[in-house]
Motif scaffolding. Sequence first.
Motif, PDB file in Angstrom:
ATOM      1  N   LYS A 172       0.845  -1.179   0.000  1.00 45.36           N
ATOM      2  CA  LYS A 172       0.000   0.000   0.000  1.00 45.36           C
ATOM      3  C   LYS A 172       0.887   1.237   0.000  1.00 45.36           C
ATOM      4  N   ARG A 173       0.305   2.397   0.260  1.00 46.32           N
ATOM      5  CA  ARG A 173       1.065   3.638   0.167  1.00 46.32           C
ATOM      6  C   ARG A 173       2.211   3.683   1.174  1.00 46.32           C
ATOM      7  N   ALA A 174       1.959   3.352   2.438  1.00 42.56           N
ATOM      8  CA  ALA A 174       2.999   3.481   3.462  1.00 42.56           C
ATOM      9  C   ALA A 174       3.230   2.194   4.234  1.00 42.56           C
ATOM     10  N   SER A 175       2.672   1.093   3.751  1.00 41.80           N
ATOM     11  CA  SER A 175       2.856  -0.172   4.445  1.00 41.80           C
ATOM     12  C   SER A 175       2.535  -1.311   3.482  1.00 41.80           C
ATOM     13  N   ALA A 176       2.616  -2.522   3.990  1.00 38.32           N
ATOM     14  CA  ALA A 176       2.301  -3.684   3.167  1.00 38.32           C
ATOM     15  C   ALA A 176       1.905  -4.839   4.071  1.00 38.32           C
ATOM     16  N   VAL A 177       1.249  -5.834   3.491  1.00 33.45           N
ATOM     17  CA  VAL A 177       0.921  -7.062   4.202  1.00 33.45           C
ATOM     18  C   VAL A 177       1.594  -8.210   3.462  1.00 33.45           C
ATOM     19  N   LEU A 178       2.472  -8.912   4.186  1.00 35.94           N
ATOM     20  CA  LEU A 178       3.213 -10.027   3.621  1.00 35.94           C
ATOM     21  C   LEU A 178       2.631 -11.327   4.159  1.00 35.94           C
TER      22      LEU A 178
ATOM     23  N   SER B  66       6.101  -2.152   7.567  1.00 35.05           N
ATOM     24  CA  SER B  66       6.130  -0.704   7.338  1.00 35.05           C
ATOM     25  C   SER B  66       6.949  -0.366   6.103  1.00 35.05           C
ATOM     26  N   ASP B  67       6.691   0.805   5.555  1.00 36.23           N
ATOM     27  CA  ASP B  67       7.447   1.282   4.395  1.00 36.23           C
ATOM     28  C   ASP B  67       8.928   1.430   4.740  1.00 36.23           C
ATOM     29  N   GLU B  68       9.223   1.836   5.972  1.00 38.15           N
ATOM     30  CA  GLU B  68      10.608   1.971   6.431  1.00 38.15           C
ATOM     31  C   GLU B  68      11.335   0.631   6.361  1.00 38.15           C
ATOM     32  N   THR B  69      10.674  -0.425   6.807  1.00 39.87           N
ATOM     33  CA  THR B  69      11.280  -1.753   6.770  1.00 39.87           C
ATOM     34  C   THR B  69      11.508  -2.214   5.342  1.00 39.87           C
ATOM     35  N   ILE B  70      10.554  -1.965   4.480  1.00 42.52           N
ATOM     36  CA  ILE B  70      10.696  -2.366   3.076  1.00 42.52           C
ATOM     37  C   ILE B  70      11.886  -1.664   2.441  1.00 42.52           C
ATOM     38  N   ARG B  71      12.033  -0.370   2.707  1.00 46.78           N
ATOM     39  CA  ARG B  71      13.115   0.401   2.086  1.00 46.78           C
ATOM     40  C   ARG B  71      14.494   0.008   2.603  1.00 46.78           C
TER      41      ARG B  71
ATOM     42  N   SER C 165      12.275  -5.256  -0.219  1.00 47.84           N
ATOM     43  CA  SER C 165      11.939  -4.391  -1.349  1.00 47.84           C
ATOM     44  C   SER C 165      12.024  -5.129  -2.683  1.00 47.84           C
ATOM     45  N   GLU C 166      12.774  -6.242  -2.708  1.00 48.13           N
ATOM     46  CA  GLU C 166      12.942  -6.985  -3.959  1.00 48.13           C
ATOM     47  C   GLU C 166      12.218  -8.332  -3.957  1.00 48.13           C
ATOM     48  N   LYS C 167      11.502  -8.636  -2.877  1.00 40.94           N
ATOM     49  CA  LYS C 167      10.836  -9.927  -2.796  1.00 40.94           C
ATOM     50  C   LYS C 167       9.574  -9.965  -3.651  1.00 40.94           C
ATOM     51  N   THR C 168       9.352 -11.105  -4.282  1.00 34.94           N
ATOM     52  CA  THR C 168       8.161 -11.290  -5.115  1.00 34.94           C
ATOM     53  C   THR C 168       7.475 -12.590  -4.706  1.00 34.94           C
ATOM     54  N   ASN C 169       6.251 -12.773  -5.164  1.00 37.67           N
ATOM     55  CA  ASN C 169       5.508 -13.996  -4.872  1.00 37.67           C
ATOM     56  C   ASN C 169       6.291 -15.219  -5.344  1.00 37.67           C
ATOM     57  N   GLY C 170       6.324 -16.232  -4.504  1.00 37.18           N
ATOM     58  CA  GLY C 170       7.050 -17.453  -4.849  1.00 37.18           C
ATOM     59  C   GLY C 170       8.449 -17.515  -4.272  1.00 37.18           C
ATOM     60  N   ALA C 171       8.973 -16.370  -3.816  1.00 33.60           N
ATOM     61  CA  ALA C 171      10.310 -16.352  -3.220  1.00 33.60           C
ATOM     62  C   ALA C 171      10.273 -16.991  -1.839  1.00 33.60           C
ATOM     63  N   PHE C 172      11.406 -17.534  -1.426  1.00 37.59           N
ATOM     64  CA  PHE C 172      11.505 -18.164  -0.113  1.00 37.59           C
ATOM     65  C   PHE C 172      12.278 -17.270   0.850  1.00 37.59           C
ATOM     66  N   VAL C 173      11.811 -17.249   2.101  1.00 40.62           N
ATOM     67  CA  VAL C 173      12.480 -16.477   3.150  1.00 40.62           C
ATOM     68  C   VAL C 173      12.881 -17.403   4.294  1.00 40.62           C
ATOM     69  N   ASN C 174      13.987 -17.074   4.951  1.00 39.96           N
ATOM     70  CA  ASN C 174      14.430 -17.836   6.111  1.00 39.96           C
ATOM     71  C   ASN C 174      13.593 -17.457   7.320  1.00 39.96           C
ATOM     72  N   LEU C 175      13.227 -18.440   8.143  1.00 35.36           N
ATOM     73  CA  LEU C 175      12.357 -18.198   9.288  1.00 35.36           C
ATOM     74  C   LEU C 175      12.997 -18.697  10.580  1.00 35.36           C
ATOM     75  N   GLU C 176      12.821 -17.910  11.639  1.00 33.14           N
ATOM     76  CA  GLU C 176      13.275 -18.324  12.962  1.00 33.14           C
ATOM     77  C   GLU C 176      12.371 -17.719  14.030  1.00 33.14           C
ATOM     78  N   LEU C 177      11.925 -18.552  14.955  1.00 35.15           N
ATOM     79  CA  LEU C 177      11.193 -18.060  16.112  1.00 35.15           C
ATOM     80  C   LEU C 177      12.182 -17.503  17.135  1.00 35.15           C
ATOM     81  N   PRO C 178      11.731 -16.604  18.023  1.00 38.85           N
ATOM     82  CA  PRO C 178      12.646 -16.022  19.012  1.00 38.85           C
ATOM     83  C   PRO C 178      13.226 -17.080  19.939  1.00 38.85           C
ATOM     84  N   MET C 179      14.410 -16.797  20.465  1.00 38.69           N
ATOM     85  CA  MET C 179      15.009 -17.690  21.437  1.00 38.69           C
ATOM     86  C   MET C 179      14.252 -17.604  22.758  1.00 38.69           C
TER      87      MET C 179
END
Length: 202
Positions: A18-24, A63-68, A73-87
């Motif tokens: 969206k304009r200043a944020s996004a939902v991933l 947030s837009d700050e995090t994306i920038r 900022s370069e992720k697209t549908n179908g891409a894989f991300v690394n995941l970790e729960l907090p310690m």
Amino acid sequence: MFTGIIEATGKILSFDRKRASAVLTIDSSKLSRRARKGDSIALDGVCLTVSRKSGKQMSFDVSDETIRRTNLSEKTNGAFVNLELPMTANTMLSGHFVQGHIEAVARVRRWHRKGNDVLLFVDLPSELLTYCVPKGSIAINGVSLTIASMKGRTIGIALIPYTLSHTNLDALEPGDLVNIETDVIGRYVVSILKKTYDKSES
């Protein structure tokens, strides 16, 4: 707080900007069973909060700050991300202390592959070099790694087959953006020494 030991990868299903944020929204059957709404999860080293959960799908407000400031900022549908729960208080600290606060992004320079001898070379922003030392810790896309070499702005990272098969690092290509978080302990040491030096000079 995280350790940089990746627990799973997740596939991006949608990235509604969206304009200043996004939902991933991601699909991660392994981690979604353990995560609850409101939990923090590191995605490629970025600490985000689960805002919605449905089955094996989890959504995050970004947030837009995090994306920038990150490789999101370069992720697209179908891409894989690394995941970790907090310690937790009883987590085995196999990696190093990782906050999930990305300091900068860096570009992949090249790979060196010879059998199981695999090196990833990344060009760091010059302002982060102060916090890096050979054999020191660094998190790349949230993965706790050890700096094998340094030459100018380029660091070399030795990667074992397990890391390559359990994270998204093996899919990186020259020119790709990666998230960088240097060792927080090293940053504190440098900050304290700098303040001590500045006082002695005044």
